[in-house]
Write an enzyme that holds these catalytic residues in place. Structure first.
Site, short mmCIF file in Angstrom:
data_model
loop_
_atom_site.label_atom_id
_atom_site.label_comp_id
_atom_site.label_asym_id
_atom_site.label_seq_id
_atom_site.Cartn_x
_atom_site.Cartn_y
_atom_site.Cartn_z
N ASP A 172 0.94 -0.86 0.26
CA ASP A 172 0.02 -0.38 -0.02
C ASP A 172 1.26 1.11 0.07
O ASP A 172 1.38 1.38 0.89
CB ASP A 172 -1.19 -0.35 1.23
CG ASP A 172 -1.69 1.03 1.96
OD1 ASP A 172 -2.12 1.93 0.39
OD2 ASP A 172 -2.78 1.18 2.40
N ASP A 182 -2.76 2.63 -6.31
CA ASP A 182 -1.50 2.99 -5.00
C ASP A 182 -1.12 1.21 -4.48
O ASP A 182 -0.78 1.59 -3.13
CB ASP A 182 -1.70 3.87 -4.36
CG ASP A 182 -3.30 3.66 -3.89
OD1 ASP A 182 -4.47 3.55 -3.95
OD2 ASP A 182 -3.33 4.73 -2.48
N GLU A 183 -1.93 -0.13 -5.01
CA GLU A 183 -1.78 -1.16 -4.19
C GLU A 183 -1.99 -1.69 -5.03
O GLU A 183 -2.54 -2.38 -6.41
CB GLU A 183 -3.31 -0.97 -3.19
CG GLU A 183 -3.93 -0.32 -2.08
CD GLU A 183 -4.92 -0.31 -1.75
OE1 GLU A 183 -5.21 -0.35 -0.54
OE2 GLU A 183 -5.99 -0.89 -1.91
#
Length: 429
Positions: free
Chosen positions: A18, A113-114
């Protein structure tokens, strides 16, 4: 990718990466003057703009996602507003995924973003998962950006790995295993668990399940009864290491395109129509690339006074063409205005415009009626996007997209990034 599996697995071999304050960190990575300062990434930086991504420094000062910019500035007077740069975030996302794929083939991007890195088949190559996580952190700093940080969760399944990644931010590294899961869950509330919002929490509490520990130890039959679906069984599997249910790439159920409207844009009806048309063409692009047609169309407008216009219709002939979507929505808006004798729905009070499509049908199953054959239009759309994919976005555009007014700002969200990997590195989602 579909690595779902129904078998007991207790070794923490799944990593959830993350990126911390990703959009703001990308801005700070490219602009050294922003480093160490509280930064707020906004679509528009007017006083009523919305903060979509505060930096780590800004979060420490109490700035939160969704705050109006003037409220955030009152809370943090030295806040630096920065407008979004979607192509920058996509570039960093692609670099990140490329780094993760050096460690394993089983990398599943979950959002901009993960990402999940499944090392279950790599246990002989990586005896220590924490060492791998530290190496990933270092590789991101070295090969993606030295100012980028991530929190990594390690667990036997993707859900628990994601939960672990939320427990220590920024730059955290947390493991959840059978040895410590009860201690971890005992410190949390139901809404601390990813995927449980207030509605699901209320349903669980109405069924006598008030804490994550009670959720873990409830029987599968009881959970299915309380959740009124197979979702209850999934919760049992996640919290008891009974299988993997979150490692599949989901097919599209719905596509939406939404834009917040700036103060300057609200003053021009033509610009508002341009925004609506752009949203429809965005959905067209996605449907073309996924070879889908929609059978249900939705449109909505939100206003600053709290009111909302909503429309939804089922179409007899499946649709894909963006201009057809736009024309249909405009026609229904005109009919609404005439029927209710109201002012134009696109006016100076508009705060947000949205369009959605759902009830998809594969392109090769669409049948036109006897008197309307749109196969040439369909072929044109496919050719248009094939050329743009090869030579770059907007190499070819329709005449209807060429307007003298200020172009609509491109946006990018935190949600699904299937198009980004299925089609091309620069594609927005």
């Amino acid at each position: 990718m579909n690595a779902n599996r129904l078998r007991t697995h207790t070794e923490p071999t799944v990593l959830f990466v993350d990126m911390n304050s990703f959009f703001a960190s990308c801005e700070q990575q490219d602009n050294h003057w922003l480093r160490g300062r509280p930064v707020a990434v906004c679509v528009y930086t007017g006083r009523q703009g919305c903060v979509i991504a505060p930096s780590i420094e800004a979060k420490g000062r109490g700035v939160k996602t969704g705050m109006r910019l003037d409220e955030a500035m009152q809370l943090c007077p030295d806040l630096v507003p920065v407008e979004t740069h979607p192509s920058r975030y996509r570039d960093y996302h692609v670099k990140l995924i490329n780094v993760l794929k050096r460690f394993a083939d089983e990398v599943l991007p979950k959002s901009i973003d993960e990402a999940i890195v499944d090392l279950t088949r790599y246990q002989l190559a990586y005896p220590s998962m924490t060492d791998v996580a530290r190496r990933i952190k270092q590789a991101i700093r070295t090969d993606v950006g030295d100012y980028l940080r991530c929190s990594i969760g390690i667990a036997p399944n993707a859900f628990l790995a994601k939960l672990a990644s939320t427990l220590q931010k920024p730059d955290g590294l947390t493991i959840i295993s059978p040895a410590n899961i009860d201690d971890v869950l005992a410190k949390l509330t139901l809404t601390d668990l990813p995927g449980i919002a207030h509605g699901m929490s209320a349903r669980l509490e109405a069924g006598g399940i008030n804490t994550p520990l009670e959720l873990r130890y409830a029987s599968p039959d009881r959970l299915k009864l309380v959740c009124k679906s197979i979702v209850g069984w999934h919760w049992h599997l996640r919290l008891n290491f009974g299988g993997e249910v979150d490692m599949a790439t989901q097919a599209y159920k719905q596509m939406q395109a939404i834009r917040s409207v700036s103060g300057a844009q609200r003053q021009s009806v033509e610009t508002l129509h341009t925004i609506l048309r752009t949203l429809c063409l965005t959905l067209e692009r996605r449907m073309v690339r996924q070879q889908l047609f929609c059978q249900r169309l939705q449109g909505w407008v939100r206003y600053w006074n709290g009111k909302r216009y909503e429309d939804e219709l089922t179409v007899s002939i499946p649709m894909q063409d963006g201009i057809d979507l736009y024309t249909t929505l405009c026609s229904r808006m005109d009919n609404y205005q005439q029927a209710h004798r109201c002012t134009p729905l696109l006016n100076a009070d508009v705060r947000q415009i949205g369009v959605g499509v759902t009830d998809f049908m594969p392109a090769d199953m669409v049948q036109y009626d006897l008197f309307e054959d749109n196969t040439r239009k369909d072929k044109f759309r496919q050719t248009l996007y094939a050329i743009n994919d090869r030579f770059g976005p907007n190499t070819l555009v329709r005449a209807t997209q060429i307007r003298p007014e200020t172009p609509v700002k491109e946006l990018i969200g935190f949600g699904s990034i299937k198009d980004l990997h299925d089609i091309t590195d620069w594609e927005a989602v």
